[in-house]
Design an enzyme around this catalytic site. Structure first.
Site, PDB file in Angstrom:
ATOM      1  N   LYS A  52       1.826 -19.278  13.378  1.00 50.94           N
ATOM      2  CA  LYS A  52       1.205 -17.964  13.542  1.00 50.94           C
ATOM      3  C   LYS A  52       2.250 -16.866  13.716  1.00 50.94           C
ATOM      4  O   LYS A  52       2.124 -15.778  13.150  1.00 50.94           O
ATOM      5  CB  LYS A  52       0.253 -17.973  14.744  1.00 50.94           C
ATOM      6  CG  LYS A  52      -0.426 -16.626  14.962  1.00 50.94           C
ATOM      7  CD  LYS A  52      -1.242 -16.565  16.244  1.00 50.94           C
ATOM      8  CE  LYS A  52      -1.766 -15.155  16.478  1.00 50.94           C
ATOM      9  NZ  LYS A  52      -2.488 -15.027  17.753  1.00 50.94           N
ATOM     10  N   ASP A  58      -1.821  -1.807  19.238  1.00 51.53           N
ATOM     11  CA  ASP A  58      -3.261  -1.987  19.255  1.00 51.53           C
ATOM     12  C   ASP A  58      -3.604  -2.781  18.006  1.00 51.53           C
ATOM     13  O   ASP A  58      -3.021  -2.565  16.937  1.00 51.53           O
ATOM     14  CB  ASP A  58      -4.013  -0.658  19.278  1.00 51.53           C
ATOM     15  CG  ASP A  58      -5.442  -0.819  19.793  1.00 51.53           C
ATOM     16  OD1 ASP A  58      -5.727  -1.838  20.453  1.00 51.53           O
ATOM     17  OD2 ASP A  58      -6.279   0.067  19.551  1.00 51.53           O
ATOM     18  N   THR A  59      -4.506  -3.721  18.173  1.00 52.12           N
ATOM     19  CA  THR A  59      -4.848  -4.636  17.089  1.00 52.12           C
ATOM     20  C   THR A  59      -6.349  -4.674  16.891  1.00 52.12           C
ATOM     21  O   THR A  59      -7.109  -4.638  17.860  1.00 52.12           O
ATOM     22  CB  THR A  59      -4.333  -6.056  17.407  1.00 52.12           C
ATOM     23  OG1 THR A  59      -2.906  -6.042  17.429  1.00 52.12           O
ATOM     24  CG2 THR A  59      -4.806  -7.054  16.360  1.00 52.12           C
ATOM     25  N   THR A  93       2.056  -3.692  27.999  1.00 45.18           N
ATOM     26  CA  THR A  93       0.926  -4.608  28.116  1.00 45.18           C
ATOM     27  C   THR A  93       1.099  -5.484  29.342  1.00 45.18           C
ATOM     28  O   THR A  93       2.218  -5.701  29.814  1.00 45.18           O
ATOM     29  CB  THR A  93       0.792  -5.508  26.873  1.00 45.18           C
ATOM     30  OG1 THR A  93      -0.414  -6.267  26.951  1.00 45.18           O
ATOM     31  CG2 THR A  93       1.957  -6.467  26.762  1.00 45.18           C
ATOM     32  N   ASN A  94      -0.013  -5.966  29.870  1.00 46.29           N
ATOM     33  CA  ASN A  94      -0.004  -7.025  30.869  1.00 46.29           C
ATOM     34  C   ASN A  94      -0.743  -8.244  30.336  1.00 46.29           C
ATOM     35  O   ASN A  94      -1.061  -9.163  31.090  1.00 46.29           O
ATOM     36  CB  ASN A  94      -0.648  -6.553  32.187  1.00 46.29           C
ATOM     37  CG  ASN A  94       0.365  -5.847  33.082  1.00 46.29           C
ATOM     38  OD1 ASN A  94       1.543  -6.182  33.093  1.00 46.29           O
ATOM     39  ND2 ASN A  94      -0.105  -4.862  33.831  1.00 46.29           N
ATOM     40  N   LYS A 138      -0.121 -11.880  24.603  1.00 47.75           N
ATOM     41  CA  LYS A 138       0.592 -10.985  23.700  1.00 47.75           C
ATOM     42  C   LYS A 138       2.066 -10.887  24.082  1.00 47.75           C
ATOM     43  O   LYS A 138       2.947 -10.845  23.219  1.00 47.75           O
ATOM     44  CB  LYS A 138      -0.070  -9.600  23.702  1.00 47.75           C
ATOM     45  CG  LYS A 138      -1.420  -9.567  23.030  1.00 47.75           C
ATOM     46  CD  LYS A 138      -2.181  -8.296  23.306  1.00 47.75           C
ATOM     47  CE  LYS A 138      -1.526  -7.080  22.753  1.00 47.75           C
ATOM     48  NZ  LYS A 138      -2.376  -5.871  22.857  1.00 47.75           N
TER      49      LYS A 138
END
Length: 205
Positions: free
Chosen positions: A182, A69-70, A8-9, A13
């Site tokens: 969280k 992936d969310t 990821t970039n 996240k």
């Protein structure tokens, strides 16, 4: 310290994952390995998209890596936006570009309207590709947090749909609860916990 690439970039996240993983792992971003191209994620399920991203990095750059992936799945909207969560508004031209969080939230709240069924859940799927001496093996890890969609945004922390998602057992949104809370209860935290448990018992990485 164990090195692993997170495909990821997305800085939000990346920071979240690094906080969750702590000091046991050095998490490398796509920028860290010199990957600046847009990685395809054009499948219909979270699992397929996560695997597609991880395979892209493993095949092109040779690293052991994981990708996630969310999706936010809203019961009254038949599971929308789901796999299209990041690009929800852009699908119908409601947003000028993908990953427009404000436009995504506006669309979701508009479609829900005054529906009393606000039940929703966040679901994250992580795909891990690691070397096993002969090639790459694949493992999947899933995390789910149940909750509901608020009628309006609240809170300044977090990202994505955090200002309108209230997890079960709390009266505040993810954006109000802050990263410390969280990162102990979120969908991503739960998926990462399973990943960490596996990596801690793995001698491959």
């Amino acid at each position: 310290m164990m090195k692993i690439v997170f495909a990821t970039n997305n800085q939000h996240k990346l920071e979240e994952i690094r906080q969750i993983l702590g000091e046991k792992f050095e998490v490398l971003s796509l920028n860290d390995i010199g990957c600046h191209e847009e990685i395809p994620e054009d499948h219909d399920t979270l699992q397929e998209n996560a695997l597609q991203k991880a395979q892209y990095i493993a095949e092109k750059y040779g690293y052991d890596c994981f990708a996630d992936d969310t999706g936010l799945e809203v019961e009254a909207l038949n599971g929308e936006p789901g796999v299209h969560s990041a690009r929800y508004a852009a699908i119908d031209g409601d947003g000028s570009e993908s990953h427009d969080s404000e436009a995504n939230m506006r669309k979701l709240l508009r479609k829900l309207g005054n529906n009393n069924n606000r039940k929703a859940r966040f679901r994250t799927v992580i795909a891990l590709l690691e070397s096993d001496g002969e090639g790459k093996t694949t493992k999947f890890f899933e995390g789910i947090v149940e909750g509901r969609i608020a009628h309006e945004k609240s809170g300044e922390e977090g990202f994505g749909y955090d200002p309108i998602f209230v997890p079960d057992g709390y009266s505040q949104s993810f954006a109000e609860l802050g990263t410390d809370i969280k990162n102990t209860i979120s969908h991503r935290a739960r998926a990462v916990a399973k990943l960490v448990e596996y990596l801690g018992n793995s001698t491959q990485l």
